[in-house]
Design an enzyme around this catalytic site. Sequence first.
Site, PDB file in Angstrom:
ATOM      1  CE  LYS A   1       1.917   5.438  -0.141  1.00  0.00           C
ATOM      2  NZ  LYS A   1       0.638   5.661   0.408  1.00  0.00           N
TER       3      LYS A   1
ATOM      4  CE  LYS B   1       0.511   1.655   0.456  1.00  0.00           C
ATOM      5  NZ  LYS B   1      -0.958   1.483   0.523  1.00  0.00           N
TER       6      LYS B   1
END
Lengths: 432, 432
Positions: free
Chosen positions: B103, B203
């Site tokens: 991520k 995220k």
Amino acid sequence: MKPVKVGICGLGTVGGGTFNVLTTNAKNIARRAGREIIVAQIGTRRPNSDCDTRNIPMTSDIFEVAKNPDIDVVVELIGGYEVARELVMTAIEHGKHVVTANKALIAEHGEEIFALAEAKGVSVMYEAGVAGGIPIIKALREGLAANRINWLAGIINGTGNFILTEMRDKGRDFNDVLQEAQQLGYAEADPTFDVEGIDAAHKLTILASIAYGIPLQFARCYTEGISKITQDDVEYAEELGYRIKHLGVSRQTEKGIDLRVHPTLIPEARPIAKVDGVLNAVMVNGNAVGDTLYVGAGAGAGPTASAVVADIIDLARTLEADAAARVNHLAYNEIENEQVLPIEEVETSYYLRIQVQDKTGVLASVATILSERGINIEAIIQKEPKEGEELAQIILLTHRIVEKTMNGAIAAIQALDSTVGDVTRIRVEHLD
Amino acid sequence: MKPVKVGICGLGTVGGGTFNVLTTNAKNIARRAGREIIVAQIGTRRPNSDCDTRNIPMTSDIFEVAKNPDIDVVVELIGGYEVARELVMTAIEHGKHVVTANKALIAEHGEEIFALAEAKGVSVMYEAGVAGGIPIIKALREGLAANRINWLAGIINGTGNFILTEMRDKGRDFNDVLQEAQQLGYAEADPTFDVEGIDAAHKLTILASIAYGIPLQFARCYTEGISKITQDDVEYAEELGYRIKHLGVSRQTEKGIDLRVHPTLIPEARPIAKVDGVLNAVMVNGNAVGDTLYVGAGAGAGPTASAVVADIIDLARTLEADAAARVNHLAYNEIENEQVLPIEEVETSYYLRIQVQDKTGVLASVATILSERGINIEAIIQKEPKEGEELAQIILLTHRIVEKTMNGAIAAIQALDSTVGDVTRIRVEHLD
């Protein structure tokens, strides 16, 4: 790229919603699909006052839409079986992709429809058929594709969930809430489909097929409604730390596949136990991912249209591609003919409520019947007779046991002199 | 069809899990993908004793995998920034599709990576990067594609959620739970990434981009950790009917996009409020679908591998197709450069805890400061000093107000003679 041309058949709640989502969100949708998606024709007998269809070619003959050489995707939103089936088959014959929200059609005629679609190199999409706006079909067919699915369990009928929620939150009776649900438009005039679990069974049949790669086997789905749930059961369940939900459950076991819709006690600590009102929710357990849960609106114009249009966008992306670029209809290339277990062979835990005469030795007799059959008791409540009544109640939670053994135990308990009336039996799932 | 050949780079927890899922579930995966998916090479410096790699070509040079002409899909599971970035860029240069769970890499270098991938006609997939096994990237990019997304909110760091859950359930202190989380392996030796919200910000940055079709803007994400949350706050929140969760929140407003990670009070009646322990959950609100919620394991070998392998299966299906058959990297074809609002411009509700000297008129002063600025009070608790203490506490919930106005109010409250120490401010989201 040239626009995708969609023909909508049926302009009721869902058809109107689909038209409006395609119109309102047109710019966003084109940004996502990489091309415009336009409504090229609508087939309907009645206009929908919520839809501004002034610039759209209309016809009262839905089969004209299915045969329209200008159309890429036919959207079937008329509902029902026979005409819908004929419409979908005609569209496929004419080389159209199909998007439908019709769970009954897919659950009962899916095999025939998919076979023709595969022969013609087109796809039939049905995300809107299960759990409305929740992208659960996509999650099972694609998002969880790495997993062997062990089990799934869903609250997949909003009407039933609304009724059970009201019974619990407000202490109301089943019939009283059902009447209100009908007035609110949540429940049909004939509520059988919803409250007897047939609608949920259609949806569960589809979910199980795409979870395990097995044929659609609606006829083998065990179905039990919620109309016999009483306020007593709701309260005792709560006292034991559970909620009663109308659940569709399917497990892959060594003996075969469970496929069943019935009222179910689930532990109140599970997030799915808090899914109330008309909301839907599906829990899926996979051998890699563990538990995942999906919650959202299971019906209504907007949520259903959201799913219908997502399917259209998926098709738009692969319209010029080979069929192999699209997901298989039932998620798997090879379908395995796994056996659906008869309900007698299913193993689960149970809640039993037994009305008994208030005298000594009754509990011992019941406990003996259970222990003779290897049924272990997990929890027990004995309620003294209420003021002015003569009958006591015994409420039991058992450990897991196969249903036919429990049937024998219940028959024996009912044969006791001290037992009055039928034993109430509600299955229990711990969802862990 | 010929098998898809995968090269795995990194054979740690996630790499090992991915190898094992591909091996254990190989038959199911082939049934779904319509072709075999085989591991053609593994690049790792250390073997993984959980993996039987006897028949797999191994190399200690991951770049050898990235350049291997025999490989279709390179799976980057080494983590970190620089080497991972170089590896991914090399694989793309060599015409490979890439699947990653990284991520940080996507949030910070995604634009550059996606640009090269588009030039080379390959895809970079990153489902495993957000919320582990929950197919939330797929839901946002595809399942909810019909919608204009209004907002999303997620518990997207399992370590933080574990700590807050323990603090609430067991009355434990932050540092005490953090230590246990480190012993259990939930938290890193340097827990900054998790508890200060940087991991969640990575995220959230990705989720917001694919929700709205905006550039990745990690640098503009407001980030506030949970290390200052006290047991008092947990208890007062509960008394007011709320839970404290470390939430990533992004809203599309008329002024611009919210992008923020901070401790947040949410009403305990929302199903997301019951998502406890290391679980992750994301709520998404779309203009057609309304609210949907996705819950599952946010980390771990199995859940992360589930997402990695789902991406590989998606690629397997479209390997021979035109790039247009695959979903755009950031969900949209055209990215719009919408502004991320500075935190001062964000509007939300607030929880304030003010320590004051226990004398008359204090509450009136506070109330006056708020009302002068148009800040409405929704609820209030005033706590007398505890036995042996001299300070009282005022706890307030306010209606929605823009942050800079609240900053002014807090400064004024702190300037009061009666106020002791800093005012605690926690944002409140009703998620409705």
